[in-house]
Design an enzyme around this catalytic site. Sequence first.
Site, PDB file in Angstrom:
ATOM      1  N   TYR A  43      96.130  22.923 -14.826  1.00 47.68           N
ATOM      2  CA  TYR A  43      94.755  23.413 -14.692  1.00 47.68           C
ATOM      3  C   TYR A  43      94.113  23.571 -16.067  1.00 47.68           C
ATOM      4  O   TYR A  43      92.977  23.135 -16.292  1.00 47.68           O
ATOM      5  CB  TYR A  43      94.775  24.739 -13.949  1.00 47.68           C
ATOM      6  CG  TYR A  43      93.403  25.311 -13.656  1.00 47.68           C
ATOM      7  CD1 TYR A  43      92.626  24.805 -12.616  1.00 47.68           C
ATOM      8  CD2 TYR A  43      92.893  26.371 -14.398  1.00 47.68           C
ATOM      9  CE1 TYR A  43      91.376  25.334 -12.334  1.00 47.68           C
ATOM     10  CE2 TYR A  43      91.649  26.910 -14.126  1.00 47.68           C
ATOM     11  CZ  TYR A  43      90.894  26.390 -13.087  1.00 47.68           C
ATOM     12  OH  TYR A  43      89.657  26.913 -12.815  1.00 47.68           O
ATOM     13  N   SER A  99      86.316  26.028 -16.854  1.00 48.96           N
ATOM     14  CA  SER A  99      86.936  27.341 -16.704  1.00 48.96           C
ATOM     15  C   SER A  99      87.169  27.905 -18.094  1.00 48.96           C
ATOM     16  O   SER A  99      87.315  27.146 -19.062  1.00 48.96           O
ATOM     17  CB  SER A  99      88.280  27.215 -15.975  1.00 48.96           C
ATOM     18  OG  SER A  99      89.035  28.417 -16.062  1.00 48.96           O
TER      19      SER A  99
END
Length: 258
Positions: A163, A148
């Site tokens: 995350y 990401s």
Amino acid sequence: MKTNYFDLTGQVAIVTGCSTGLGVQLAKALANQGANIVALARRKELIDQVAKEIAEEYGVKTLAIPCDITDTSKVEAAVDQVCKEFGRIDILINNAGTGAVAPAEEITDEQFEGEFNIDLFGSFKMARAVAKKAMLPAKYGRIINISSMYGLVGNKIAPASPYHAAKGGVVNLTRALAAEWGEKGINVNAICPGYFETPLTKETLDSEYFQEYAKTMIPLSRYGKEGELDTAAIFLSSQCSSYVNGLILPVDGGYTAL
């Protein structure tokens, strides 16, 4: 004589997290180039439907395998099943992931551990099994880890420290595996998507708040649309990427350029 540089006909691709969203999009992108698809995720009814749709639409062979990538024995069994069915695994897209959103001071140990077990450790377990059982013996493989842009930078719109940490781990795991397996015929790269439209994110991304945020934080002033991640995955899956190894590729509209 014309050359189809991105032809994947006859190759076998495993896509994890292939029940909804980006996983399904990526699987269809590879099937469009002729790859046979193994849809792998926890929810059997969803991957069964995905596999059926892909087989009917693209005319490739498909296989749906329910699997929890945090469970080593299930990962090993799933890879064994693919090898038995197809006799090869050419491509692995580690797409499965989750996202705990909460202020860092309120994140629980369980949330942090869960994030790492799925996004980072799960990706490693899949890569380890596929490399050992299929790619190293064949001296060929393409592993694409879906990280990401949050694995490269922080953010101020949605606190998600586990995350960020897990996806940052995926980035350097990619580099480590690329360095270790490159000379053995396995190219390992990572794609770092930005904000992308999926059935789960569309409402948020279309909100007035996000639209204003996008104008400030994303040079293209918008989120990614369906299909705009496909070509990166196709390129990194193909034999044309033979000299691309350890690449960390943001596909984020320029978010990480600021």
